[in-house]
Motif scaffolding. Structure first.
Motif, PDB file in Angstrom:
ATOM      1  N   HIS A  39      20.240  -3.583 -38.170  1.00  0.00           N
ATOM      2  CA  HIS A  39      19.074  -3.175 -38.962  1.00  0.00           C
ATOM      3  C   HIS A  39      17.832  -3.001 -38.094  1.00  0.00           C
ATOM      4  CE1 HIS A  39      16.495  -2.815 -42.471  1.00  0.00           C
ATOM      5  NE2 HIS A  39      15.711  -3.767 -41.981  1.00  0.00           N
ATOM      6  N   PHE A  40      17.625  -3.929 -37.138  1.00  0.00           N
ATOM      7  CA  PHE A  40      16.400  -3.906 -36.353  1.00  0.00           C
ATOM      8  C   PHE A  40      16.497  -3.043 -35.093  1.00  0.00           C
ATOM      9  CE2 PHE A  40      15.733  -8.324 -38.252  1.00  0.00           C
ATOM     10  CZ  PHE A  40      14.893  -7.844 -39.253  1.00  0.00           C
ATOM     11  N   LEU A  41      17.703  -2.956 -34.514  1.00  0.00           N
ATOM     12  CA  LEU A  41      17.832  -2.303 -33.208  1.00  0.00           C
ATOM     13  C   LEU A  41      18.705  -1.052 -33.213  1.00  0.00           C
ATOM     14  CD1 LEU A  41      18.260  -5.527 -31.021  1.00  0.00           C
ATOM     15  CD2 LEU A  41      16.168  -4.207 -31.419  1.00  0.00           C
ATOM     16  N   GLY A  42      19.478  -0.832 -34.280  1.00  0.00           N
ATOM     17  CA  GLY A  42      20.235   0.408 -34.393  1.00  0.00           C
ATOM     18  C   GLY A  42      21.693   0.295 -33.982  1.00  0.00           C
ATOM     19  N   GLU A  43      22.401   1.439 -34.117  1.00  0.00           N
ATOM     20  CA  GLU A  43      23.841   1.475 -33.904  1.00  0.00           C
ATOM     21  C   GLU A  43      24.231   1.210 -32.451  1.00  0.00           C
ATOM     22  OE1 GLU A  43      25.294   5.150 -35.385  1.00  0.00           O
ATOM     23  OE2 GLU A  43      24.907   4.674 -37.494  1.00  0.00           O
ATOM     24  N   SER A  44      23.432   1.694 -31.506  1.00  0.00           N
ATOM     25  CA  SER A  44      23.754   1.468 -30.092  1.00  0.00           C
ATOM     26  C   SER A  44      23.750  -0.023 -29.762  1.00  0.00           C
ATOM     27  CB  SER A  44      22.753   2.205 -29.193  1.00  0.00           C
ATOM     28  OG  SER A  44      22.859   3.597 -29.347  1.00  0.00           O
ATOM     29  N   ALA A  45      22.783  -0.754 -30.300  1.00  0.00           N
ATOM     30  CA  ALA A  45      22.716  -2.204 -30.070  1.00  0.00           C
ATOM     31  C   ALA A  45      23.903  -2.906 -30.727  1.00  0.00           C
ATOM     32  CB  ALA A  45      21.412  -2.763 -30.613  1.00  0.00           C
ATOM     33  N   LEU A  46      24.276  -2.434 -31.920  1.00  0.00           N
ATOM     34  CA  LEU A  46      25.418  -3.039 -32.607  1.00  0.00           C
ATOM     35  C   LEU A  46      26.702  -2.810 -31.816  1.00  0.00           C
ATOM     36  CD1 LEU A  46      26.139  -4.600 -35.162  1.00  0.00           C
ATOM     37  CD2 LEU A  46      26.566  -2.408 -36.296  1.00  0.00           C
ATOM     38  N   ALA A  47      26.859  -1.597 -31.285  1.00  0.00           N
ATOM     39  CA  ALA A  47      28.025  -1.302 -30.447  1.00  0.00           C
ATOM     40  C   ALA A  47      28.010  -2.161 -29.185  1.00  0.00           C
ATOM     41  CB  ALA A  47      28.044   0.175 -30.078  1.00  0.00           C
ATOM     42  N   ALA A  48      26.826  -2.403 -28.652  1.00  0.00           N
ATOM     43  CA  ALA A  48      26.704  -3.229 -27.449  1.00  0.00           C
ATOM     44  C   ALA A  48      27.173  -4.660 -27.703  1.00  0.00           C
ATOM     45  CB  ALA A  48      25.257  -3.233 -26.965  1.00  0.00           C
ATOM     46  N   GLU A 124      25.267   5.011 -24.040  1.00  0.00           N
ATOM     47  CA  GLU A 124      24.139   4.678 -24.896  1.00  0.00           C
ATOM     48  C   GLU A 124      23.996   3.179 -25.124  1.00  0.00           C
ATOM     49  OE1 GLU A 124      25.939   8.623 -26.035  1.00  0.00           O
ATOM     50  OE2 GLU A 124      26.628   6.586 -25.678  1.00  0.00           O
ATOM     51  N   ALA A 125      25.125   2.467 -25.054  1.00  0.00           N
ATOM     52  CA  ALA A 125      25.120   1.030 -25.334  1.00  0.00           C
ATOM     53  C   ALA A 125      25.211   0.179 -24.069  1.00  0.00           C
ATOM     54  CB  ALA A 125      26.279   0.673 -26.265  1.00  0.00           C
ATOM     55  N   PHE A 126      25.409   0.831 -22.909  1.00  0.00           N
ATOM     56  CA  PHE A 126      25.705   0.077 -21.692  1.00  0.00           C
ATOM     57  C   PHE A 126      24.573  -0.867 -21.306  1.00  0.00           C
ATOM     58  CE2 PHE A 126      26.444  -0.908 -17.306  1.00  0.00           C
ATOM     59  CZ  PHE A 126      27.824  -0.905 -17.174  1.00  0.00           C
ATOM     60  N   GLY A 127      23.347  -0.357 -21.237  1.00  0.00           N
ATOM     61  CA  GLY A 127      22.216  -1.190 -20.827  1.00  0.00           C
ATOM     62  C   GLY A 127      21.974  -2.344 -21.776  1.00  0.00           C
ATOM     63  N   LEU A 128      22.093  -2.063 -23.072  1.00  0.00           N
ATOM     64  CA  LEU A 128      21.913  -3.117 -24.071  1.00  0.00           C
ATOM     65  C   LEU A 128      22.999  -4.184 -23.952  1.00  0.00           C
ATOM     66  CD1 LEU A 128      21.027  -0.806 -27.084  1.00  0.00           C
ATOM     67  CD2 LEU A 128      19.455  -2.390 -25.943  1.00  0.00           C
ATOM     68  N   ALA A 129      24.243  -3.733 -23.765  1.00  0.00           N
ATOM     69  CA  ALA A 129      25.355  -4.687 -23.620  1.00  0.00           C
ATOM     70  C   ALA A 129      25.180  -5.534 -22.369  1.00  0.00           C
ATOM     71  CB  ALA A 129      26.678  -3.929 -23.564  1.00  0.00           C
ATOM     72  N   HIS A 130      24.668  -4.928 -21.304  1.00  0.00           N
ATOM     73  CA  HIS A 130      24.408  -5.669 -20.059  1.00  0.00           C
ATOM     74  C   HIS A 130      23.418  -6.808 -20.321  1.00  0.00           C
ATOM     75  CE1 HIS A 130      23.189  -6.299 -15.824  1.00  0.00           C
ATOM     76  NE2 HIS A 130      21.968  -6.358 -16.316  1.00  0.00           N
TER      77      HIS A 130
END
Length: 451
Positions: A39-48, A124-130
């Protein structure tokens, strides 16, 4: 709880319910945190977070078998009244967990990017997942120590203490997530790292509180004085935990890898079926909880009775566990099928064609959890006396050659439905094998003691 005396069915229910509640709380916590992030950070963050959580699950699954082996050893020691042996086993597994988790934390911190590339994490999710994964790796030692202490406590017959501190951990995690993600009040905005930090803080605070509780209440597994030396692992103490723990951990890896294979087969059926299966898995995660909780309770209760040489009670423990699991799981399946459309609409749009596909999947395959739960209870009893190779063979055969063989053999006739029918048929095959080992196997022989 004294698991070697008194009414078996009632004791088993009272012992299993706190474990069931802990599992439910943990799942709800994960769902709520996913809602915050999405909700707060979007789909890329959720995938991360999803990619990072896969890595953490595999790390914990690797150690899970050692914790279960220690639980059996602690249960048998408590059953025969040898508190010192139970404390030695507790110290050994906690020390082992700390060493293992420190190695994982250091390796994970420096190797997080390589792990994410191995998983083909989207750019798109790599940096967030890191960012998320690095913070989570810092928290691994506290998290693993917490899980290990909870398993040890259940082996000693205390399932309520782990529940208390699971409630504390979940509450802290859920409350801190939005505060640290958004930077509410004087707290700086941390984004996805804030979600990971919330989990890390919750685990660390809960571990400290649980240890304080152990000493304040003089818990049977607390270590004092010279007993603190038990935290330095010795092979003579860990031989049973390692030799039995490796096959138990392999069971988790077999189940996990089979799940990944099934996802691949489902994806071949198209996007609608994939979405339907994803929603169904969310609901199935709750249906399988009674089996996992009752199976763990049966294992601990059987181990204590084996340690106390109360073999007259072991069979009744198993039969009671099967009956309780069938009743609880049967009720959940019935409720799910009666209200399936409403339940699925929590995860899918009400007009989505995936809802009807998911309903079809559930009507065929939800019944899988009745034989699955019975198998888990039987395996729990086998495990209570150190019999771990037969369950591993049963799971490996049912999850791969049997399930995949049934799928490929029936696909020309059934099409995509071959996946769901293979679930049900392979579960019944696993049950038949487990029952044969339970009735005629040599698992009742006294297991070798460490040292």
């Amino acid at each position: 709880m004294d698991l070697t005396d008194g009414p078996i069915a009632r004791t088993l229910i009272l012992f299993a319910l706190p474990t069931l509640a802990s599992n439910v709380l943990q799942t709800i916590s994960g769902s709520v945190n996913s809602i915050w992030v999405g909700h707060f950070l979007g789909e890329s963050a959720l995938a991360a977070t999803a990619n990072a959580n896969i890595i953490m699950f595999l790390m914990f699954a690797t150690f899970f078998g050692f914790g279960m082996a220690a639980t059996v050893l602690i249960g048998q020691s408590i059953g025969r009244g040898d508190v010192d042996a139970a404390r030695r086993a507790t110290g050994g597994i906690v020390g082992m967990a700390l060493i293992f988790s420190l190695v994982i934390a250091i390796a994970g911190w420096f190797g997080s990017d390589a792990l994410l590339r191995l998983l083909k994490t989207p750019d798109e999710a790599f940096g967030l997942a890191h960012d998320y994964l690095r913070v989570i790796f810092i928290a691994v030692p506290a998290s693993m120590a917490m899980v290990t202490l909870m398993m040890a406590s259940r082996g000693a017959g205390d399932a309520v203490t782990p529940l208390r501190f699971m409630i504390l951990s979940v509450a802290i995690d859920i409350v801190l997530n939005p505060i640290l993600i958004l930077g509410l009040g004087p707290v700086p905005r941390l984004g996805i790292a804030g979600s990971a930090l919330a989990t890390a803080i919750a685990g660390t605070v809960s571990l400290a509180a649980m240890m304080g509780w152990f000493y304040a209440r003089d818990h049977v597994l607390r270590l004092r004085g010279a007993e603190l030396a038990y935290l330095l692992p010795k092979w003579s103490e860990l031989r049973f935990i390692v030799t039995k723990g490796v096959p138990m951990g392999a069971q988790m890896l077999v189940i996990s890898s089979a799940g990944l294979v099934m996802v691949g087969l489902v994806n071949r059926e198209g996007l609608v079926t994939s979405a339907a299966y994803a929603a169904t898995l969310q609901l199935w995660s709750y249906i399988q909880m009674p089996a996992l909780a009752v199976g763990a309770a049966v294992s601990a209760m059987a181990a204590q009775n084996i340690g106390a040489a109360r073999w007259d009670r072991v069979g009744t423990v198993t039969n009671s566990g099967i009956a309780i699991n069938l009743a609880m799981t049967g009720v959940l399946i019935t409720l799910l099928l009666l209200f399936d459309r409403a339940a699925l609409s929590l995860f899918l749009d009400k007009e989505s064609p995936a809802i009807e596909v998911a309903r079809h999947i559930q009507h065929i395959a939800s019944w899988t959890f009745l034989p699955f739960g019975t198998t888990i209870v039987l395996i729990g009893t086998l495990r209570a006396n150190g019999s771990v190779i037969p369950p591993l063979i049963i799971l490996a055969l049912s999850m791969f050659p049997i399930r995949l063989g049934l799928y490929y053999a029936s696909y020309p006739v059934l099409g995509g439905d071959a996946i769901w029918w293979s679930f049900l048929a392979s579960s019944f095959c696993a049950l038949i094998m487990a029952w044969a080992i339970y009735r005629r196997g040599h698992w009742r022989r006294r297991m070798d003691q460490p040292g």
